[in-house]
Design an enzyme around this catalytic site. Structure first.
Site, PDB file in Angstrom:
ATOM      1  N   ASP A 116       0.854  -1.189   0.000  1.00  0.00           N
ATOM      2  CA  ASP A 116       0.000   0.000   0.000  1.00  0.00           C
ATOM      3  C   ASP A 116       0.892   1.242   0.000  1.00  0.00           C
ATOM      4  O   ASP A 116       1.207   1.817   1.037  1.00  0.00           O
ATOM      5  CB  ASP A 116      -0.914  -0.020   1.232  1.00  0.00           C
ATOM      6  N   CYS A 124     -29.576  26.299  -5.043  1.00  0.00           N
ATOM      7  CA  CYS A 124     -30.243  27.300  -5.885  1.00  0.00           C
ATOM      8  C   CYS A 124     -31.742  27.424  -5.605  1.00  0.00           C
ATOM      9  O   CYS A 124     -32.396  28.329  -6.119  1.00  0.00           O
ATOM     10  CB  CYS A 124     -30.018  26.995  -7.360  1.00  0.00           C
ATOM     11  N   CYS A 150     -31.336  18.217  -9.407  1.00  0.00           N
ATOM     12  CA  CYS A 150     -31.617  19.622  -9.677  1.00  0.00           C
ATOM     13  C   CYS A 150     -31.382  19.805 -11.170  1.00  0.00           C
ATOM     14  O   CYS A 150     -30.286  19.515 -11.666  1.00  0.00           O
ATOM     15  CB  CYS A 150     -30.674  20.524  -8.875  1.00  0.00           C
TER      16      CYS A 150
END
Length: 668
Positions: free
Chosen positions: A117, A407, A422
């Site tokens: 890792d 918004c 949205c």
């Protein structure tokens, strides 16, 4: 001590110090006390100070030194550094094994290795001398971190044999080094690193090599970049060869005759994993025979002859203290769990995905619940389930908002979708997220323009769309918080450099729905220019492999949009490249090219173009450009000061052109 005696003593000291370093950092078997090593190193430094012309690049005294860098140069990999496909269970591994068997028959074996890792690196040696080290980057282009990698003691500055080779591996931070580093950071009131991998990556990207040197990094080498000309037939032989050269190769590797032995190896290291002095996040399984690897081939992203088994996700319990919703660049509103900080899979987790409202309802997740959180490696943390029996009655049910939190537009659920969206094209959240996507690594890759800087620019109304990025002025940026003269200059230089990106980077950055990085490259290769692509019909798009009806409709709809058309026009006027610069699929131009199907090696310095530019031109004309000369090489193009590659080509009787001949053939 006279000069001749000093020269002889320098050779003796370097041999001793290199052997002691190898014993300590590679074999993990110290043969002398630290005080003895330090005494000999001081003696070498004193001689080199007296006779500076005795200093060589591979001297042990040259590991750390020099001024901090102003930035990292880009490096184009001779052969792409592909990522590995993942397996998460036995069924995935048996599926991989079946595909291998169907492709190469019943006679094959695997090599299993621990998956370190850390950060993938490339090390280049010329005639045995370490000349360049780079990061993987996006697989095609990385960053030159030679100065920092020279400070890593397990990386030899000179190999045991004078070979020209590219070695690939993983640079990592041992657990002890990680713990010591975080203790220091906490004592200094600084934010500790989340895990050893982040610490290693952060250390290698320090502009001052002395900082990297202080971090006690280590390496394991796991592959040869290009095996042409080496007379090595298998991966295991390649690893043995790398070890013989003095590079550090992991001892825990094992040849396995079948998938059953692979599963035994995985079970063994799943149990032993916690006792290792370094972090691993899985096991890498590779077909051993190089010829069989070549027969299996690769996809765009990964080799078909290798797979990474990822260890099962870790699960922990913590408290869900709240749920936030975020609007993405496509308008999808996603709920995110806010958690009491908890350590899982080597990382401190404070947020986790909840995917969508239906999942929250299905699992009956409530604010205030104690929840099970799962994380595996790089995968985003996920809330698995609530612990219902620990509820006390104060938990609160969560409801998704009916209107956009940014918004105020009403949220809608499109047909056949579970997500709320949205659909206001002027929603500031979508615009901001689109800007963040545009500058990201796989897109335009503008270094220094991260999420925080984009948000700051957007908040101060300095940018409204991606074209505004290319209109930013120095005096505007200097007014912003944490923006000094140097950082602003670097940022503007990065923005300017991004104008030269190949077309696929821009296509992906534009965020056309359903068009990922792979599809963007296919489209760029196929059409060559933005102009040709924007004029393509749905039928022409659908005729391209991997471009389905849904994607074709989305691409055509994007280019029919007047706002998109205006944006592309603006970007072109601002100097952003609109053409594909990479190697193209075989076409009529390539078939007529004198380079088509040939293996070419570039060596020496070219005066009319850089080596990378020459490589791109050759690949565009159907050549395969490699980094080493072998019997399979068809042509060597030699510039000024060509060295061992030219000599080897002459010995093998390979055709050699100078730069003038190369340029003449490019015109033909």
């Amino acid at each position: 001590m006279d000069y001749n005696a000093a020269a002889n003593r320098v050779i003796e000291l370097r041999k001793l110090l290199n052997q002691y370093s190898y014993d300590y950092y590679v074999l993990d078997r110290p043969t002398v006390p630290d005080s003895e090593y330090d005494k000999l190193l001081r003696e070498l430094q004193e001689i080199e100070n007296t006779y500076p012309d005795l200093i060589t690049p591979d001297s042990p005294t040259q590991r750390v030194g020099g001024e901090p860098l102003s930035g990292f140069a880009k490096v184009v990999h001779d052969i792409p550094m592909l990522s590995l496909a993942n397996a998460f269970n036995e069924a995935d591994l048996r599926d991989f094994d079946r595909r291998v068997r169907e492709a190469v028959g019943d006679s094959y074996e695997y090599v299993c290795e621990l998956k370190i890792d850390g950060l993938a690196i490339s090390l280049k040696y010329e005639d045995g001398l370490f000349v360049q080290g780079s990061t993987r980057g996006d697989g095609t282009i990385g960053e030159d971190i030679t100065a920092n990698l020279r400070t890593v003691r397990s990386i030899p500055l000179r190999l045991n044999e004078p070979v020209t080779i590219e070695a690939r591996g993983e640079c990592y931070m041992p657990k002890k080094s990680f713990e010591a580093l975080n203790r220091i950071k906490e004592e200094n009131g600084e934010e500790p690193f989340a895990n050893p991998r982040n610490a290693a990556a952060g250390s290698l990207r320090q502009l001052d090599p002395k900082i990297a040197a202080s971090r006690n990094l280590d390496t394991f080498i796991y592959a040869i970049g290009d095996t042409n000309g080496l007379n090595i037939l298998t991966h295991s032989e390649g690893l043995d060869f790398l070890e013989r050269l003095g590079l550090k190769v992991n001892k825990e590797r094992r040849k396995c005759r079948d998938i059953g032995e692979v599963l035994q190896y995985i079970a063994e290291w799943t149990e032993k994993r916690p006792n290792l002095p370094y972090e691993i996040d899985g096991i890498v399984i590779k077909v051993n025979n190089y010829a069989q690897q070549a027969a299996l081939g690769t996809t765009v992203k990964s080799p078909r002859w290798a797979i990474a088994f990822k260890f099962p996700a870790e699960e922990v319990v913590t408290k869900l203290t709240g749920i936030e919703v975020k609007v993405g660049r496509t308008g999808v509103v996603t709920p995110t769990a806010i958690l009491e900080p908890v350590r899982v899979a080597g990382t401190t987790v404070q947020r986790a995905t909840l995917h969508n409202e239906d999942l929250i309802r299905e699992k009956d997740i409530r604010i205030g619940d104690y929840v099970v959180v799962k994380k595996a490696g790089d995968i985003i943390p996920e809330v698995v389930r609530p612990i219902v029996e620990r509820r006390n009655g104060n938990e609160q049910e969560f409801f998704m908002p009916t209107h956009c939190p940014d918004c105020g537009s009403e949220l809608v659920r499109l047909e056949d979708e579970v997500a709320l969206r949205c659909i206001n094209p002027n929603c500031p959240a979508q615009i901001r997220e689109g800007l963040i996507h545009f500058v990201s690594r796989d897109a335009m890759n503008i270094e220094g323009l991260g999420e925080k800087v984009i948000s700051q620019l957007f908040r101060h109304e300095l940018i409204h769309d991606v074209a505004d990025i290319y209109r930013l002025k120095k005096e505007e940026l200097l007014q912003l918080e944490r923006m000094g003269e140097k950082s602003v200059s670097n940022l503007l230089a990065a923005i300017e450099a991004s104008k030269d990106n190949s077309l696929e980077k821009l296509l992906f950055g534009l965020g056309i729905r359903h068009v990922g990085a792979k599809a963007a490259k296919i489209l760029a290769q196929q059409f060559g220019t933005m102009e040709r692509l924007s004029g393509a019909t749905r039928e022409e798009l659908e005729a391209i492999p991997d471009i389905g009806e849904k994607m074709a409709d989305s691409i055509a709809a994007y280019f029919e949009n007047e706002e998109a058309e205006a944006l592309i026009r603006e970007l072109k006027e601002l100097g952003v490249n609109m053409a594909y610069k990479g190697p193209k699929p075989a076409d009529a131009d390539q078939l007529e090219s004198p380079f088509a199907g040939k293996t070419v090696v570039l060596t020496g310095k070219l005066s009319q173009m850089t080596r990378n530019e020459a490589k791109e031109k050759l690949e565009a004309l159907g050549a395969s450009v490699t980094g080493s000369v072998s019997k399979k090489t068809d042509l060597v193009i030699a510039g000024e000061d060509a060295g061992s590659k030219l000599t080897k080509a002459e010995q093998l009787g390979i055709e050699i052109w100078d730069e003038a001949s190369f340029l003449e053939h490019l015109k033909s």
